[in-house]
Design a protein around this motif. Structure first.
Motif, PDB file in Angstrom:
ATOM      1  N   UNK A  14       0.955  -1.155   0.208  1.00  0.00           N
ATOM      2  CA  UNK A  14      -0.196  -0.073   0.085  1.00  0.00           C
ATOM      3  C   UNK A  14       0.856   1.215   0.015  1.00  0.00           C
ATOM      4  N   UNK A  15       0.346   1.993  -0.798  1.00  0.00           N
ATOM      5  CA  UNK A  15       1.239   3.480  -0.979  1.00  0.00           C
ATOM      6  C   UNK A  15       2.238   3.302  -2.202  1.00  0.00           C
ATOM      7  N   UNK A  16       2.323   2.214  -2.571  1.00  0.00           N
ATOM      8  CA  UNK A  16       3.366   1.995  -3.918  1.00  0.00           C
ATOM      9  C   UNK A  16       2.625   2.441  -5.183  1.00  0.00           C
ATOM     10  N   UNK A  17       3.497   2.055  -6.152  1.00  0.00           N
ATOM     11  CA  UNK A  17       3.072   2.369  -7.753  1.00  0.00           C
ATOM     12  C   UNK A  17       3.345   1.277  -8.558  1.00  0.00           C
ATOM     13  N   UNK A  18       2.540   1.282  -9.563  1.00  0.00           N
ATOM     14  CA  UNK A  18       2.830   0.330 -10.805  1.00  0.00           C
ATOM     15  C   UNK A  18       2.188   1.235 -11.975  1.00  0.00           C
ATOM     16  N   UNK A  19       2.827   0.516 -13.119  1.00  0.00           N
ATOM     17  CA  UNK A  19       2.387   1.250 -14.404  1.00  0.00           C
ATOM     18  C   UNK A  19       2.119   0.001 -15.238  1.00  0.00           C
ATOM     19  N   UNK A  20       0.972   0.011 -15.624  1.00  0.00           N
ATOM     20  CA  UNK A  20       0.321  -1.007 -16.485  1.00  0.00           C
ATOM     21  C   UNK A  20       0.576  -0.425 -18.025  1.00  0.00           C
ATOM     22  N   UNK A  21       0.782  -1.356 -18.716  1.00  0.00           N
ATOM     23  CA  UNK A  21       0.780  -1.052 -20.379  1.00  0.00           C
ATOM     24  C   UNK A  21      -0.022  -1.961 -20.930  1.00  0.00           C
ATOM     25  N   UNK A  22      -0.802  -1.619 -22.182  1.00  0.00           N
ATOM     26  CA  UNK A  22      -1.622  -2.464 -23.164  1.00  0.00           C
ATOM     27  C   UNK A  22      -1.191  -2.207 -24.388  1.00  0.00           C
ATOM     28  N   UNK A  23      -0.683  -3.382 -25.135  1.00  0.00           N
ATOM     29  CA  UNK A  23      -0.224  -3.094 -26.635  1.00  0.00           C
ATOM     30  C   UNK A  23      -1.259  -3.786 -27.185  1.00  0.00           C
ATOM     31  N   UNK A  24      -1.629  -2.959 -28.240  1.00  0.00           N
ATOM     32  CA  UNK A  24      -2.625  -3.650 -29.217  1.00  0.00           C
ATOM     33  C   UNK A  24      -1.997  -3.815 -30.570  1.00  0.00           C
ATOM     34  N   UNK A  25      -2.725  -4.850 -31.236  1.00  0.00           N
ATOM     35  CA  UNK A  25      -2.493  -4.882 -32.739  1.00  0.00           C
ATOM     36  C   UNK A  25      -3.816  -5.414 -33.324  1.00  0.00           C
ATOM     37  N   UNK A  66      -4.845   9.846  -8.273  1.00  0.00           N
ATOM     38  CA  UNK A  66      -3.843   8.763  -7.925  1.00  0.00           C
ATOM     39  C   UNK A  66      -3.285   8.112  -9.098  1.00  0.00           C
ATOM     40  N   UNK A  67      -4.343   7.749 -10.212  1.00  0.00           N
ATOM     41  CA  UNK A  67      -4.250   7.361 -11.303  1.00  0.00           C
ATOM     42  C   UNK A  67      -4.182   8.088 -12.814  1.00  0.00           C
ATOM     43  N   UNK A  68      -3.335   7.827 -13.438  1.00  0.00           N
ATOM     44  CA  UNK A  68      -3.033   8.587 -14.996  1.00  0.00           C
ATOM     45  C   UNK A  68      -3.158   7.702 -16.014  1.00  0.00           C
ATOM     46  N   UNK A  69      -3.995   8.221 -16.814  1.00  0.00           N
ATOM     47  CA  UNK A  69      -4.224   7.104 -18.236  1.00  0.00           C
ATOM     48  C   UNK A  69      -3.696   7.908 -19.305  1.00  0.00           C
ATOM     49  N   UNK A  70      -2.899   7.359 -20.090  1.00  0.00           N
ATOM     50  CA  UNK A  70      -2.277   7.995 -21.135  1.00  0.00           C
ATOM     51  C   UNK A  70      -2.321   7.122 -22.331  1.00  0.00           C
ATOM     52  N   UNK A  71      -1.947   7.618 -23.444  1.00  0.00           N
ATOM     53  CA  UNK A  71      -1.934   6.698 -24.787  1.00  0.00           C
ATOM     54  C   UNK A  71      -0.610   7.124 -25.332  1.00  0.00           C
ATOM     55  N   UNK A  72      -0.042   6.372 -26.320  1.00  0.00           N
ATOM     56  CA  UNK A  72       1.144   6.537 -27.446  1.00  0.00           C
ATOM     57  C   UNK A  72       0.580   6.026 -28.663  1.00  0.00           C
ATOM     58  N   UNK A  73       0.235   6.894 -29.554  1.00  0.00           N
ATOM     59  CA  UNK A  73      -0.627   6.126 -30.952  1.00  0.00           C
ATOM     60  C   UNK A  73       0.638   5.775 -31.580  1.00  0.00           C
ATOM     61  N   UNK A  74       1.810   6.241 -31.497  1.00  0.00           N
ATOM     62  CA  UNK A  74       3.008   5.642 -32.219  1.00  0.00           C
ATOM     63  C   UNK A  74       3.381   4.253 -31.623  1.00  0.00           C
ATOM     64  N   UNK A  75       3.122   3.767 -30.584  1.00  0.00           N
ATOM     65  CA  UNK A  75       3.112   2.444 -30.188  1.00  0.00           C
ATOM     66  C   UNK A  75       1.892   1.698 -29.965  1.00  0.00           C
ATOM     67  N   UNK A  76       1.008   2.261 -30.389  1.00  0.00           N
ATOM     68  CA  UNK A  76      -0.388   1.531 -30.162  1.00  0.00           C
ATOM     69  C   UNK A  76      -0.616   0.998 -28.680  1.00  0.00           C
TER      70      UNK A  76
END
Length: 118
Positions: A14-25, A66-76
């Motif tokens: 608790x109190x920690x951080x993680x970064x999730x990624x989702x790559x699409x094709x 607490x959470x931030x969503x973002x996207x990189x269209x160059x990496x899908x």
């Protein structure tokens, strides 16, 4: 063949951080609104955050600030930066694509497990 592949889950205190990624094709990423959903143990899947194809964002109240969503269209790829994690954030996080232009197709990833210990 459409694929949404999540990664980045794990065990954190608790109190920690993680970064999730989702790559699409297999989809036209730039035409899709991208979502993260959360399914806690024994509960229904609920929407956590969305980033539209025009980069607008929205969050469920419980994760605002607490959470931030973002996207990189160059990496899908769509990301979910999760800070100040709480035990109630535990569960499986799913990536979801919903096409906003043209046919309203929708796709889901298989999820990544996040466990937050107290």
């Amino acid at each position: 063949q459409v694929q949404l592949v999540e990664s980045g889950g794990g065990l954190v205190q608790a109190g920690g951080s993680l970064r999730l990624s989702c790559v699409s094709s297999g989809i036209i990423f730039g035409l899709n609104d991208m979502y993260w959903f959360h399914q806690a143990p024994g509960k229904q899947r609920e929407q956590v955050a969305v980033v539209s194809r025009i980069f607008t964002t929205a969050y469920v109240d419980s994760v605002k600030g607490r959470f931030t969503i973002s996207r990189d269209n160059t990496k899908n790829t769509v990301y979910l930066q999760m800070n100040n994690l709480k035990p109630e954030d535990t569960g499986v996080y799913y990536c979801h694509a919903r096409q906003a232009v043209g046919p309203p197709t929708e796709y889901w990833g298989k999820g990544t497990l996040v466990t937050v210990s107290s």
